[in-house]
Design an enzyme around this catalytic site. Sequence first.
Site, PDB file in Angstrom:
ATOM      1  N   SER A 111       0.810  -1.210   0.000  1.00 38.51           N
ATOM      2  CA  SER A 111       0.000   0.000   0.000  1.00 38.51           C
ATOM      3  C   SER A 111       0.853   1.275   0.000  1.00 38.51           C
ATOM      4  O   SER A 111       1.717   1.427  -0.863  1.00 38.51           O
ATOM      5  CB  SER A 111      -0.958  -0.086   1.197  1.00 38.51           C
ATOM      6  OG  SER A 111      -1.958   0.881   1.116  1.00 38.51           O
ATOM      7  N   ASP A 142      -9.865  -3.548  -5.387  1.00 42.10           N
ATOM      8  CA  ASP A 142      -9.608  -4.324  -4.162  1.00 42.10           C
ATOM      9  C   ASP A 142     -10.380  -3.761  -2.968  1.00 42.10           C
ATOM     10  O   ASP A 142     -10.088  -4.084  -1.822  1.00 42.10           O
ATOM     11  CB  ASP A 142      -8.105  -4.391  -3.879  1.00 42.10           C
ATOM     12  CG  ASP A 142      -7.501  -3.048  -3.481  1.00 42.10           C
ATOM     13  OD1 ASP A 142      -8.243  -2.052  -3.341  1.00 42.10           O
ATOM     14  OD2 ASP A 142      -6.268  -2.986  -3.309  1.00 42.10           O
ATOM     15  N   HIS A 193      -7.760  -5.263  -0.511  1.00 45.79           N
ATOM     16  CA  HIS A 193      -6.536  -4.474  -0.331  1.00 45.79           C
ATOM     17  C   HIS A 193      -5.622  -5.079   0.752  1.00 45.79           C
ATOM     18  O   HIS A 193      -4.429  -5.246   0.548  1.00 45.79           O
ATOM     19  CB  HIS A 193      -6.957  -3.053   0.063  1.00 45.79           C
ATOM     20  CG  HIS A 193      -5.850  -2.060   0.042  1.00 45.79           C
ATOM     21  ND1 HIS A 193      -5.233  -1.663  -1.114  1.00 45.79           N
ATOM     22  CD2 HIS A 193      -5.243  -1.378   1.043  1.00 45.79           C
ATOM     23  CE1 HIS A 193      -4.297  -0.770  -0.825  1.00 45.79           C
ATOM     24  NE2 HIS A 193      -4.277  -0.588   0.475  1.00 45.79           N
TER      25      HIS A 193
END
Length: 426
Positions: free
Chosen positions: A208, A367, A401
């Site tokens: 991320s 996601d 995610h």
Amino acid sequence: MATASSQLLLPVLLLAFARPFFAGSVEPGAAAGLHPVVLLPGYSCSQLDAQLTDEFDHSSAPSCGGAHWEKRWFRLWQNHTALQEDPALVPCYAELLRLVYDPVAGDYRNVPGVETRAVAFGTTRGFGTGDPATKNICMEKLVRALEGRLGYRQGENLFGAPYDFRYAPAPPGQASRVFAGFLSTLRALVEQASEMNGDSPVILVTHSLGGLNANFFLRRSPSAWRRRYVKHFVMASTGAGGSVPLLQLGGSSTATDLLSFANTRWTFASVFSPLPSPIVFGHAPLVVTRAKNYSACDIPEYLKANGFSDDEAARYVTRVLPVTLDFGAPAVPTTCINGVGVPTAEKLMYWDGDFGAKPEAVYGDGDGAINIASMLALDTLIGADPAQDYFKSLLIHNTSHVGVISDDYAVKRLVNEVLEANRAID
Ligand SMILES: *[C@@H]1O[C@H](CO)[C@@H](O)[C@H](O)[C@H]1NC(C)=O
Ligand SMILES: *[C@@H]1O[C@H](CO)[C@@H](O)[C@H](O)[C@H]1NC(C)=O
Ligand SMILES: *[C@@H]1O[C@H](CO)[C@@H](O)[C@H](O)[C@H]1NC(C)=O
């Protein structure tokens, strides 16, 4: 610099890590000759310690009371136990966690008199939010899988680069003291990890926001340095153009969550970094109201409509956007891994223009946090760049995610990519 970096990493070397117990599942021959791995976690996944100095003025954090604070390091993000036991600490810790923009320095800084540092730099021990309810969102499972399946060992060939996730990169010529400090310690960590492992270059593995930061880091590293020190970049759950769901800038503050308490998170430099990029989203309406629509090109106006000041909107243009627009090839062998198949807002409807309300949304693929458009743009912005050599983009179905680093199947895929990067001859 060399001296500073060895001092920094000394604790890593001195740590006596117990040999992990793995139940006969280590890949045959994997432990020998592994390339060192350096991990960068996502937003909120680095714990932070704080200490108050003499400069601290109690009026800047009234909720902390006027009492004298002993000068010692304490866990600011996130001391879950203390906040549970004493909810009155929430407003105080939130005040200590805020950032302020200093127009004279042209930079973000902590509240004056508050010193902070990422916990256990060099290791993964400071990864996590401190809250047991959010277990396994911060690479914990990936760490265990790298140890268990491939035989990686903390402090030997497995390292962590936690960072103060409140800060963000700035374009050339602008001050970003804390972030620049992180980059120089990251550089020293990569060099030392390589030197400790017979000079073999490292594999950077990110999740991320860690991927955005690592991409910025690599793009600003000299090519000779990259060739010498970076074997591969495995970037999980990072798109090339940000996220539409993150345009939900309103929403109520909750009494128990430090980051949302009194809008603390909106003082962070880093919250603007993953907003949708004009390169990827262009003029498509992303936020729809009866009176007016906003695209990725209208973010400054959108920020103002959400109550950000003119200065903050202007800073988005001068400080954030140049970094967003510069996203591109890291120019080291790169594998991107993203989840898809999870409904992800691609248009937010606030019919009455009340951005504090919960929007209606039109959903598309992604996601849950990053839109498919942002993932596919990796192919053009990284893959098609002549500066980029090896590039692979993997989409894992039905994976969120955070699922990319916490679902068993996805973690297995991720570890396979690390193994493959180890074996690649490039
Ligand atoms: C968490 O807060 C408590 C109470 O203030 C304190 O005693 C403890 O040392 C803190 N934990 C850490 C890791 O700093
Ligand atoms: C906003 O965008 C929608 C499409 O999503 C369009 O139908 C509408 O006319 C636009 N409104 C304005 C005010 O431009
Ligand atoms: C998607 O994943 C969820 C759990 O994350 C699982 O329950 C579900 O069966 C999966 N669906 C498909 C189509 O694989």
